[in-house]
Enzyme design. Structure first.
Site, PDB file in Angstrom:
ATOM      1  N   GLU A  98       0.631  -1.407   0.547  1.00 20.55           N
ATOM      2  CA  GLU A  98      -0.235  -0.006   0.165  1.00 20.55           C
ATOM      3  C   GLU A  98       0.920   0.983  -0.255  1.00 20.55           C
ATOM      4  O   GLU A  98       2.133   1.435   0.200  1.00 20.55           O
ATOM      5  CB  GLU A  98      -0.656  -0.200   1.386  1.00 20.55           C
ATOM      6  N   ASP A  99       0.494   2.886  -0.065  1.00 24.83           N
ATOM      7  CA  ASP A  99       0.750   3.403  -0.578  1.00 24.83           C
ATOM      8  C   ASP A  99       1.060   4.197   0.765  1.00 24.83           C
ATOM      9  O   ASP A  99       1.762   5.202   1.552  1.00 24.83           O
ATOM     10  CB  ASP A  99       0.107   4.443  -0.932  1.00 24.83           C
ATOM     11  N   ASP A 102      -4.561   5.834   6.253  1.00 23.99           N
ATOM     12  CA  ASP A 102      -5.059   6.730   7.010  1.00 23.99           C
ATOM     13  C   ASP A 102      -6.380   5.993   7.694  1.00 23.99           C
ATOM     14  O   ASP A 102      -5.516   5.346   9.045  1.00 23.99           O
ATOM     15  CB  ASP A 102      -5.089   7.301   5.344  1.00 23.99           C
ATOM     16  N   LYS A 130      -0.026   7.006   8.329  1.00 26.21           N
ATOM     17  CA  LYS A 130      -0.972   8.252   8.698  1.00 26.21           C
ATOM     18  C   LYS A 130      -1.413   8.125   9.661  1.00 26.21           C
ATOM     19  O   LYS A 130      -2.972   7.549   9.659  1.00 26.21           O
ATOM     20  CB  LYS A 130      -1.492   8.898   7.639  1.00 26.21           C
ATOM     21  N   PHE A 151      -2.382  16.173   4.031  1.00 26.90           N
ATOM     22  CA  PHE A 151      -2.600  15.494   2.454  1.00 26.90           C
ATOM     23  C   PHE A 151      -1.601  15.576   2.021  1.00 26.90           C
ATOM     24  O   PHE A 151      -1.100  16.489   1.281  1.00 26.90           O
ATOM     25  CB  PHE A 151      -3.323  16.009   2.270  1.00 26.90           C
ATOM     26  N   ASP A 158      -1.650  10.573  -4.964  1.00 26.83           N
ATOM     27  CA  ASP A 158      -1.894  11.815  -6.165  1.00 26.83           C
ATOM     28  C   ASP A 158      -3.185  12.734  -5.369  1.00 26.83           C
ATOM     29  O   ASP A 158      -2.819  12.866  -4.040  1.00 26.83           O
ATOM     30  CB  ASP A 158      -2.205  11.170  -7.246  1.00 26.83           C
ATOM     31  N   ARG A 164       1.323  12.463  -8.822  1.00 23.30           N
ATOM     32  CA  ARG A 164       2.296  10.650  -8.731  1.00 23.30           C
ATOM     33  C   ARG A 164       3.893  10.120  -8.961  1.00 23.30           C
ATOM     34  O   ARG A 164       4.392   9.752  -8.469  1.00 23.30           O
ATOM     35  CB  ARG A 164       1.398   9.775  -9.472  1.00 23.30           C
TER      36      ARG A 164
HETATM   37  P1  IMP Z   1      -7.651   4.913   4.006  1.00 24.40           P
HETATM   38  O1  IMP Z   1      -9.014   3.618   3.957  1.00 24.40           O
HETATM   39  O2  IMP Z   1      -8.512   6.602   5.349  1.00 24.40           O
HETATM   40  O3  IMP Z   1      -6.664   4.376   4.988  1.00 24.40           O
HETATM   41  O4  IMP Z   1      -6.938   5.576   2.877  1.00 24.40           O
HETATM   42  C1  IMP Z   1      -7.138   5.175   1.932  1.00 24.40           C
HETATM   43  C2  IMP Z   1      -6.491   5.912   0.026  1.00 24.40           C
HETATM   44  O5  IMP Z   1      -6.796   6.915   0.722  1.00 24.40           O
HETATM   45  C3  IMP Z   1      -4.468   5.171   0.317  1.00 24.40           C
HETATM   46  O6  IMP Z   1      -4.562   4.104  -0.279  1.00 24.40           O
HETATM   47  C4  IMP Z   1      -4.463   6.717  -0.912  1.00 24.40           C
HETATM   48  O7  IMP Z   1      -4.891   5.760  -2.354  1.00 24.40           O
HETATM   49  C5  IMP Z   1      -5.576   7.797  -0.468  1.00 24.40           C
HETATM   50  N1  IMP Z   1      -5.011   8.413   0.797  1.00 24.40           N
HETATM   51  C6  IMP Z   1      -4.968   8.529   2.165  1.00 24.40           C
HETATM   52  N2  IMP Z   1      -4.199   9.495   2.587  1.00 24.40           N
HETATM   53  C7  IMP Z   1      -3.952   9.785   0.900  1.00 24.40           C
HETATM   54  C8  IMP Z   1      -2.543  11.004   1.670  1.00 24.40           C
HETATM   55  O8  IMP Z   1      -1.944  11.417   2.186  1.00 24.40           O
HETATM   56  N3  IMP Z   1      -2.771  11.353   0.087  1.00 24.40           N
HETATM   57  C9  IMP Z   1      -2.750  10.782  -0.824  1.00 24.40           C
HETATM   58  N4  IMP Z   1      -3.708   9.810  -0.902  1.00 24.40           N
HETATM   59  C10 IMP Z   1      -4.189   9.177   0.254  1.00 24.40           C
HETATM   60 MG    MG Z   2      -3.397   3.567  -2.157  1.00 20.53          MG
END
Ligand code: IMP
Ligand code: MG
Length: 180
Positions: A98-99, A102, A130, A151, A158, A164
Site C-alpha cells: 500500500e502507499d 489513513d 498516518k 495530505f 496523487d 504521482r
Molecule cells: P484510508 O482508507 O483512509 O486508510 O485511505 C486509503 C487510501 O486513501 C490510500 O491508499 C490512498 O490511496 C488514499 N490516501 C489517504 N491519504 C492520502 C494522502 O495523504 N494523499 C494521497 N492519497 C491518500
Molecule cells: Mg492506496
C-alpha cells in the site's frame, strides 16, 4: 508542478534508504516461502517497483485497484473493487503493498476480502502510516514512515489523479484543494 508544493516531507534519498531496509527485512521474513506481492493501484506503484527490486528472494506480482477518496481529500469510507487479482491466492503467502494507511477503512476491507480467499498468510506493507484519523483497527506489518496528519502527494500518491510522478513525498499547498 513544484509551485503547488508546500514542503517536502521525505526526500527521494530517504525513501530509497528506507525501501532498501524494508526489502531486506521482507527477504529475511519470507525466506524459503512462495511470496506474492499484491500492489494496490494506483498509489502503490512506485513503492512496489522500488521495493520489489530490493527483495532478494523470488516473488510474483499481482495488482488490485480499489476506490477510496475519489477526488476529495477525506475518506468516504466506501470501498469498491475496480480491478481484481488475476489469480487465486489460496495457499499463497500474500503481502499487500500500500502507499498510505489513513483511516484504515480501505485496508480493513482489503484484508477481510483477501482473507476470505484463504491465503497461507496475509501481511501488509505500507510506505506511509498516518495514524491521526484511524477509524479501523488494522495491523500494518511493515511500515516505511509514520507521517503527520497532512495530505501528501508524490511517489505514487496523487491529488485528483496528479502529482504521482514527483520523486519525493510532499505536502500540497492547502489553497489547491480548498478553492476548487
Ligand atoms: P484510508 O482508507 O483512509 O486508510 O485511505 C486509503 C487510501 O486513501 C490510500 O491508499 C490512498 O490511496 C488514499 N490516501 C489517504 N491519504 C492520502 C494522502 O495523504 N494523499 C494521497 N492519497 C491518500
Ligand atoms: Mg492506496
Amino acid at each position: 508542478m513544484l509551485e503547488d508544493i508546500e514542503e517536502i516531507l521525505i526526500d527521494g534519498k530517504a525513501i530509497q534508504t528506507r525501501v532498501k531496509e524494508l526489502g531486506e527485512e521482507i527477504s529475511r521474513r519470507y525466506e524459503n516461502k512462495d511470496l506474492l506481492l499484491v500492489c494496490i493501484l494506483k498509489g502503490g506503484i512506485m513503492f512496489m517497483a522500488d521495493l520489489s527490486r530490493c527483495i532478494t528472494i523470488p516473488c510474483e506480482f499481482d495488482f488490485m485497484a480499489v476506490t477510496s477518496y475519489g477526488e476529495a481529500t477525506e475518506s468516504s469510507g466506501v470501498v469498491r473493487i475496480l480491478k481484481d487479482l488475476d489469480k487465486s491466492i489460496q495457499n499463497r503467502h500474500v503481502l499487500i503493498i500500500e502507499d498510505v494507511v489513513d483511516t484504515g477503512l480501505t485496508l480493513k476491507y482489503l484484508v477481510k476480502n483477501l482473507e476470505n480467499r484463504r491465503p497461507a498468510s496475509l501481511k501488509v506493507c505500507s510506505l506511509l502510516n498516518k495514524k491521526a484519523h484511524r477509524k479501523a483497527d488494522v495491523k500494518i506489518d511493515f511500515v516505511g514512515f509514520d507521517i503527520p496528519d497532512k495530505f501528501v502527494i508524490g511517489y505514487g500518491l496523487d491529488y485528483a489523479g496528479k502529482y504521482r510522478n514527483l520523486p519525493f513525498i510532499s505536502v500540497l499547498k492547502p489553497k489547491i484543494y480548498t478553492t476548487c
